[in-house]
Write an enzyme that holds these catalytic residues in place. Structure first.
Site, PDB file in Angstrom:
ATOM      1  N   LYS A  35      -7.613  -4.822 -27.989  1.00  0.00           N
ATOM      2  CA  LYS A  35      -7.606  -4.586 -29.447  1.00  0.00           C
ATOM      3  C   LYS A  35      -6.570  -5.485 -30.142  1.00  0.00           C
ATOM      4  O   LYS A  35      -6.883  -6.134 -31.133  1.00  0.00           O
ATOM      5  CB  LYS A  35      -7.293  -3.110 -29.750  1.00  0.00           C
ATOM      6  CG  LYS A  35      -8.300  -2.133 -29.159  1.00  0.00           C
ATOM      7  CD  LYS A  35      -7.982  -0.701 -29.513  1.00  0.00           C
ATOM      8  CE  LYS A  35      -6.663  -0.177 -28.964  1.00  0.00           C
ATOM      9  NZ  LYS A  35      -6.586  -0.149 -27.473  1.00  0.00           N
ATOM     10  N   ARG A  90      -6.895   7.701 -33.889  1.00  0.00           N
ATOM     11  CA  ARG A  90      -6.924   7.897 -32.445  1.00  0.00           C
ATOM     12  C   ARG A  90      -7.377   9.302 -32.085  1.00  0.00           C
ATOM     13  O   ARG A  90      -7.470   9.637 -30.905  1.00  0.00           O
ATOM     14  CB  ARG A  90      -5.513   7.784 -31.964  1.00  0.00           C
ATOM     15  CG  ARG A  90      -4.942   6.715 -31.207  1.00  0.00           C
ATOM     16  CD  ARG A  90      -5.343   5.888 -30.261  1.00  0.00           C
ATOM     17  NE  ARG A  90      -4.352   5.524 -29.302  1.00  0.00           N
ATOM     18  CZ  ARG A  90      -3.643   4.416 -29.375  1.00  0.00           C
ATOM     19  NH1 ARG A  90      -3.709   3.620 -30.401  1.00  0.00           N
ATOM     20  NH2 ARG A  90      -2.876   4.111 -28.379  1.00  0.00           N
ATOM     21  N   ARG A 123       0.119  -7.469 -18.431  1.00  0.00           N
ATOM     22  CA  ARG A 123       0.445  -7.835 -19.820  1.00  0.00           C
ATOM     23  C   ARG A 123       1.932  -8.134 -20.001  1.00  0.00           C
ATOM     24  O   ARG A 123       2.790  -7.456 -19.459  1.00  0.00           O
ATOM     25  CB  ARG A 123       0.061  -6.696 -20.760  1.00  0.00           C
ATOM     26  CG  ARG A 123       0.568  -6.958 -22.190  1.00  0.00           C
ATOM     27  CD  ARG A 123      -0.044  -6.077 -23.210  1.00  0.00           C
ATOM     28  NE  ARG A 123       0.135  -4.676 -22.912  1.00  0.00           N
ATOM     29  CZ  ARG A 123      -0.475  -3.700 -23.572  1.00  0.00           C
ATOM     30  NH1 ARG A 123      -1.313  -3.997 -24.535  1.00  0.00           N
ATOM     31  NH2 ARG A 123      -0.272  -2.445 -23.252  1.00  0.00           N
ATOM     32  N   ARG A 142       5.869  -3.825 -21.317  1.00  0.00           N
ATOM     33  CA  ARG A 142       6.017  -2.545 -22.005  1.00  0.00           C
ATOM     34  C   ARG A 142       6.281  -1.421 -21.008  1.00  0.00           C
ATOM     35  O   ARG A 142       5.703  -1.382 -19.925  1.00  0.00           O
ATOM     36  CB  ARG A 142       4.735  -2.228 -22.799  1.00  0.00           C
ATOM     37  CG  ARG A 142       4.709  -2.932 -24.130  1.00  0.00           C
ATOM     38  CD  ARG A 142       3.413  -2.848 -24.880  1.00  0.00           C
ATOM     39  NE  ARG A 142       2.729  -1.552 -24.885  1.00  0.00           N
ATOM     40  CZ  ARG A 142       1.611  -1.319 -25.560  1.00  0.00           C
ATOM     41  NH1 ARG A 142       1.053  -2.291 -26.298  1.00  0.00           N
ATOM     42  NH2 ARG A 142       1.028  -0.141 -25.517  1.00  0.00           N
ATOM     43  N   ARG A 169      -2.441   7.524 -20.151  1.00  0.00           N
ATOM     44  CA  ARG A 169      -3.000   6.992 -21.409  1.00  0.00           C
ATOM     45  C   ARG A 169      -4.520   6.979 -21.349  1.00  0.00           C
ATOM     46  O   ARG A 169      -5.198   7.251 -22.347  1.00  0.00           O
ATOM     47  CB  ARG A 169      -2.464   5.581 -21.658  1.00  0.00           C
ATOM     48  CG  ARG A 169      -0.987   5.588 -22.065  1.00  0.00           C
ATOM     49  CD  ARG A 169      -0.348   4.220 -21.942  1.00  0.00           C
ATOM     50  NE  ARG A 169      -0.918   3.231 -22.820  1.00  0.00           N
ATOM     51  CZ  ARG A 169      -0.829   1.914 -22.628  1.00  0.00           C
ATOM     52  NH1 ARG A 169      -0.193   1.445 -21.570  1.00  0.00           N
ATOM     53  NH2 ARG A 169      -1.363   1.080 -23.479  1.00  0.00           N
TER      54      ARG A 169
HETATM   55  P1  AP5 Z   1      -4.207  -6.039 -25.549  1.00  0.00           P
HETATM   56  O1  AP5 Z   1      -4.854  -6.893 -26.580  1.00  0.00           O
HETATM   57  O2  AP5 Z   1      -2.733  -5.882 -25.587  1.00  0.00           O
HETATM   58  O3  AP5 Z   1      -4.943  -4.623 -25.460  1.00  0.00           O
HETATM   59  P2  AP5 Z   1      -4.888  -3.368 -26.428  1.00  0.00           P
HETATM   60  O4  AP5 Z   1      -6.252  -2.793 -26.474  1.00  0.00           O
HETATM   61  O5  AP5 Z   1      -4.233  -3.727 -27.729  1.00  0.00           O
HETATM   62  O6  AP5 Z   1      -3.955  -2.448 -25.564  1.00  0.00           O
HETATM   63  P3  AP5 Z   1      -2.772  -1.464 -25.957  1.00  0.00           P
HETATM   64  O7  AP5 Z   1      -2.165  -1.030 -24.645  1.00  0.00           O
HETATM   65  O8  AP5 Z   1      -1.830  -2.082 -26.953  1.00  0.00           O
HETATM   66  O9  AP5 Z   1      -3.530  -0.330 -26.608  1.00  0.00           O
HETATM   67  P4  AP5 Z   1      -3.067   1.080 -26.718  1.00  0.00           P
HETATM   68  O10 AP5 Z   1      -4.117   1.569 -27.615  1.00  0.00           O
HETATM   69  O11 AP5 Z   1      -2.867   1.871 -25.494  1.00  0.00           O
HETATM   70  O12 AP5 Z   1      -1.561   0.933 -27.242  1.00  0.00           O
HETATM   71  P5  AP5 Z   1      -0.908   0.973 -28.686  1.00  0.00           P
HETATM   72  O13 AP5 Z   1       0.084  -0.098 -28.743  1.00  0.00           O
HETATM   73  O14 AP5 Z   1      -1.931   1.094 -29.746  1.00  0.00           O
HETATM   74  O15 AP5 Z   1      -4.650  -6.631 -24.120  1.00  0.00           O
HETATM   75  C1  AP5 Z   1      -4.130  -6.099 -22.908  1.00  0.00           C
HETATM   76  C2  AP5 Z   1      -3.882  -7.246 -21.902  1.00  0.00           C
HETATM   77  O16 AP5 Z   1      -5.144  -7.798 -21.538  1.00  0.00           O
HETATM   78  C3  AP5 Z   1      -3.052  -8.397 -22.477  1.00  0.00           C
HETATM   79  O17 AP5 Z   1      -2.207  -8.886 -21.472  1.00  0.00           O
HETATM   80  C4  AP5 Z   1      -4.096  -9.460 -22.857  1.00  0.00           C
HETATM   81  O18 AP5 Z   1      -3.582 -10.782 -22.751  1.00  0.00           O
HETATM   82  C5  AP5 Z   1      -5.195  -9.192 -21.839  1.00  0.00           C
HETATM   83  N1  AP5 Z   1      -6.526  -9.448 -22.371  1.00  0.00           N
HETATM   84  C6  AP5 Z   1      -7.011  -9.139 -23.592  1.00  0.00           C
HETATM   85  N2  AP5 Z   1      -8.311  -9.499 -23.698  1.00  0.00           N
HETATM   86  C7  AP5 Z   1      -8.645 -10.018 -22.483  1.00  0.00           C
HETATM   87  C8  AP5 Z   1      -9.847 -10.561 -21.961  1.00  0.00           C
HETATM   88  N3  AP5 Z   1     -10.974 -10.653 -22.685  1.00  0.00           N
HETATM   89  N4  AP5 Z   1      -9.845 -11.006 -20.674  1.00  0.00           N
HETATM   90  C9  AP5 Z   1      -8.708 -10.934 -19.933  1.00  0.00           C
HETATM   91  N5  AP5 Z   1      -7.539 -10.439 -20.384  1.00  0.00           N
HETATM   92  C10 AP5 Z   1      -7.509  -9.986 -21.649  1.00  0.00           C
HETATM   93  O19 AP5 Z   1      -0.186   2.409 -28.614  1.00  0.00           O
HETATM   94  C11 AP5 Z   1       0.918   2.632 -27.757  1.00  0.00           C
HETATM   95  C12 AP5 Z   1       1.355   4.076 -27.902  1.00  0.00           C
HETATM   96  O20 AP5 Z   1       1.757   4.339 -29.268  1.00  0.00           O
HETATM   97  C13 AP5 Z   1       0.287   5.128 -27.624  1.00  0.00           C
HETATM   98  O21 AP5 Z   1       0.176   5.434 -26.240  1.00  0.00           O
HETATM   99  C14 AP5 Z   1       0.812   6.331 -28.437  1.00  0.00           C
HETATM  100  O22 AP5 Z   1       1.889   6.968 -27.792  1.00  0.00           O
HETATM  101  C15 AP5 Z   1       1.366   5.637 -29.684  1.00  0.00           C
HETATM  102  N6  AP5 Z   1       0.326   5.520 -30.723  1.00  0.00           N
HETATM  103  C16 AP5 Z   1      -0.181   4.360 -31.251  1.00  0.00           C
HETATM  104  N7  AP5 Z   1      -1.103   4.642 -32.181  1.00  0.00           N
HETATM  105  C17 AP5 Z   1      -1.182   6.006 -32.258  1.00  0.00           C
HETATM  106  C18 AP5 Z   1      -1.973   6.893 -33.011  1.00  0.00           C
HETATM  107  N8  AP5 Z   1      -2.892   6.455 -33.906  1.00  0.00           N
HETATM  108  N9  AP5 Z   1      -1.805   8.226 -32.825  1.00  0.00           N
HETATM  109  C19 AP5 Z   1      -0.882   8.689 -31.959  1.00  0.00           C
HETATM  110  N10 AP5 Z   1      -0.122   7.898 -31.189  1.00  0.00           N
HETATM  111  C20 AP5 Z   1      -0.264   6.551 -31.325  1.00  0.00           C
END
Ligand code: AP5
Length: 217
Positions: free
Chosen positions: A13, A88, A127, A160, A171
């Site tokens: 994402k 979410r 990552r 991270r 997660r």
């Molecule tokens: P990346 O692009 O970083 O993936 P992502 O989907 O953004 O993953 P996240 O871990 O950031 O999502 P998340 O939803 O768990 O975390 P968030 O930060 O929102 O890609 C991942 C890796 O793959 C990278 O190394 C990239 O280079 C690689 N990659 C990407 N595309 C690829 C491809 N096509 N092929 C190969 N490799 C690829 O949330 C973190 C925490 O915050 C949550 O757990 C929660 O505690 C809190 N939080 C955030 N939002 C909320 C909410 N709305 N409500 C409650 N808590 C929340």
């Protein structure tokens, strides 16, 4: 355009949000990035969020919704936005619908990045993120030329805390329990488009932009 990106942790994402937001000329709003910025600044919001994030849990809805309400009130979000990681939960989605209705507008599209758990685990465990500009790298799939430095800004790369295997498993459970129901929620509104998020980053971007174009974006 007012767009939401949804998908499991590690679906890509954040990676795709950069390209899509640039294509649409809208701000990318990532709740995860906002929480992480608050954690690193040691704000009260960051201290509260960290307790949940380190344990692979979602931050409570009320805290998250208030934070997004404030962010969407900023001028740059007036003509459109891309939300990455919000909503979410179904209560967050209901709150977002209400918030936008109060502003006389609504979401136009929800894009789901579809990828299986094995690929998610490979992506998250490799990552690395830049402390300076936030650019996302991967030790295998998008490797920087030096393991510890960002090629874009020279900033320090870090892993991270929530990318440890035991936290990744939690997660993924949170995602299937609380976030996956959004697929039905937005499907019923006729706003959902699913994208195959496997394969190289560039291929996924092409699929995403093609889908946006068919919705006028
Ligand atoms: P990346 O692009 O970083 O993936 P992502 O989907 O953004 O993953 P996240 O871990 O950031 O999502 P998340 O939803 O768990 O975390 P968030 O930060 O929102 O890609 C991942 C890796 O793959 C990278 O190394 C990239 O280079 C690689 N990659 C990407 N595309 C690829 C491809 N096509 N092929 C190969 N490799 C690829 O949330 C973190 C925490 O915050 C949550 O757990 C929660 O505690 C809190 N939080 C955030 N939002 C909320 C909410 N709305 N409500 C409650 N808590 C929340």
């Amino acid at each position: 355009m007012r767009l939401v990106l949804v998908g499991p942790p590690g679906a890509g994402k954040g990676t795709q949000a950069e390209f899509i937001a640039a294509h649409l000329s809208v701000p990318k709003i990532s709740t995860g990035d906002i929480f992480r910025a608050n954690v690193s600044q040691g704000t009260p919001l960051g201290l509260e969020a960290k307790r949940y994030m380190d344990d692979g849990k979602l931050v409570p809805d009320e805290v998250t919704i208030n934070m997004v309400r404030d962010r969407l009130a900023e001028p740059d979000a007036g003509d459109g936005f891309l939300l990455d990681g919000f909503p979410r939960t179904v209560p967050q989605a209901v709150a977002l619908d209400k918030l936008l209705a109060d502003l006389g507008t609504q979401l136009e599209l929800v894009m789901e990045l579809v990828v299986d758990d094995d690929e998610v685990i490979r992506r998250l465990s490799g990552r690395r993120q830049c402390r300076g500009c936030g650019k996302i790298w991967h030790v295998e799939f998008e490797a920087p030329s030096r393991a510890d430095l960002c090629d874009r800004c020279g900033g320090e790369l870090y892993q991270r805390d929530d990318d440890k295997p035991e936290v990744i498993a939690k997660r993924l459970r949170e995602y299937s329990d609380k976030t996956a129901p959004l697929v039905d929620y937005y499907g019923a509104q006729g706003k959902l488009v699913g994208i195959d998020a496997t394969g190289p980053v560039e291929d996924v971007t092409v699929r995403a932009i093609d889908a946006l174009r068919s919705y006028g974006g």
